[in-house]
Design a protein around this motif. Sequence first.
Motif, mmCIF file in Angstrom:
data_model
loop_
_atom_site.group_PDB
_atom_site.id
_atom_site.type_symbol
_atom_site.label_atom_id
_atom_site.label_comp_id
_atom_site.label_asym_id
_atom_site.label_seq_id
_atom_site.Cartn_x
_atom_site.Cartn_y
_atom_site.Cartn_z
ATOM 1 N N ALA A 1 0.831 -1.417 0.269
ATOM 2 C CA ALA A 1 -0.042 0.090 0.027
ATOM 3 C C ALA A 1 0.588 1.386 0.075
ATOM 4 O O ALA A 1 0.408 2.429 -0.139
ATOM 5 N N ALA A 2 2.196 1.137 0.115
ATOM 6 C CA ALA A 2 3.140 2.195 0.271
ATOM 7 C C ALA A 2 3.241 2.679 -0.976
ATOM 8 O O ALA A 2 3.676 2.144 -2.112
ATOM 9 N N ASP A 3 3.466 4.240 -0.979
ATOM 10 C CA ASP A 3 4.233 4.971 -2.354
ATOM 11 C C ASP A 3 5.727 5.014 -2.400
ATOM 12 O O ASP A 3 6.057 4.924 -3.339
ATOM 13 N N ALA A 4 6.148 4.809 -0.874
ATOM 14 C CA ALA A 4 7.608 5.089 -0.904
ATOM 15 C C ALA A 4 8.008 4.047 0.312
ATOM 16 O O ALA A 4 7.246 3.951 1.354
ATOM 17 N N LEU A 5 9.283 3.701 0.346
ATOM 18 C CA LEU A 5 9.780 2.798 1.298
ATOM 19 C C LEU A 5 11.099 3.168 1.579
ATOM 20 O O LEU A 5 11.879 3.772 0.478
ATOM 21 N N VAL A 6 11.289 3.512 3.034
ATOM 22 C CA VAL A 6 12.807 3.730 3.413
ATOM 23 C C VAL A 6 13.368 2.815 4.094
ATOM 24 O O VAL A 6 12.688 2.180 5.141
ATOM 25 N N TYR A 7 14.428 2.257 4.032
ATOM 26 C CA TYR A 7 15.288 1.526 4.710
ATOM 27 C C TYR A 7 16.397 1.947 5.476
ATOM 28 O O TYR A 7 17.122 2.974 5.142
ATOM 29 N N ALA A 8 16.126 1.935 6.926
ATOM 30 C CA ALA A 8 17.050 2.524 7.818
ATOM 31 C C ALA A 8 17.871 1.618 8.612
ATOM 32 O O ALA A 8 17.052 0.824 9.280
ATOM 33 N N THR A 9 19.224 1.385 8.480
ATOM 34 C CA THR A 9 19.989 0.117 9.232
ATOM 35 C C THR A 9 21.246 0.832 9.313
ATOM 36 O O THR A 9 21.916 1.753 8.761
#
Length: 224
Positions: free
Chosen positions: A76-84
């Motif tokens: 459902a997301a328009d954008a994904l952010v990976y924080a690692t």
Amino acid sequence: MNLVVLAASPRPDGNSRALARALMDGAESAGHTTRLVDLNEPMAGFLRDCRTCRRPDGECSIQDGYRDLLMEHILAADALVYATPLYWYGMAAVLKNYFDRMVCYLSGSFPSSSQVMERMVGKRVALLISSEERYPGAALGLVAQVQEMSRYLHQPLIGVVHGVGNKRGEVRSDPADPLNAAHRLGAQLSSLHHSDYRIDTERPNTVWPSASTQDDTAGIYTDV
């Protein structure tokens, strides 16, 4: 825009989480909706051999929260952010497990695989990295891996922010000011320019049509 941030650090008050919150603040200031997911919570199992553990109806048999995460929030997301954080010059294992487990839902054996593939395409992606090491090459492997996975999924990688710190919250003292960089990235995530040219890509002669461009023959700048 609906933005989902996938946080991979086991430390809720760690440096990559601080970067994530800064990006979310920036996105919310631009009117976007944000959701942070601690990947250590929904996933309890690693990828197995789908040929032996997939249920007769095609569903994954691993009983944890991954299916709901993917089907209800990621798609459902328009954008994904990976924080690692940077672990051994790569991403945290829980984030790698997130990508590994996706194969169970992209495989033709999964009854809704075509819908999953269709809805994964086109999401804007950003990467937030925290590390103790300043050496520029330290995170290159991680950036390259996320870039290639994003390219495989037809998801444009819009930006990368790398903050340096070890002690919890120490990234705030990084003179490169990565928290403000993450905030700006969040605010501009829906509009930042992205290009990935091939030899046959149709493209204009200018990158920024509304900006000033250089007149190659006269050697001066003119307004477009």
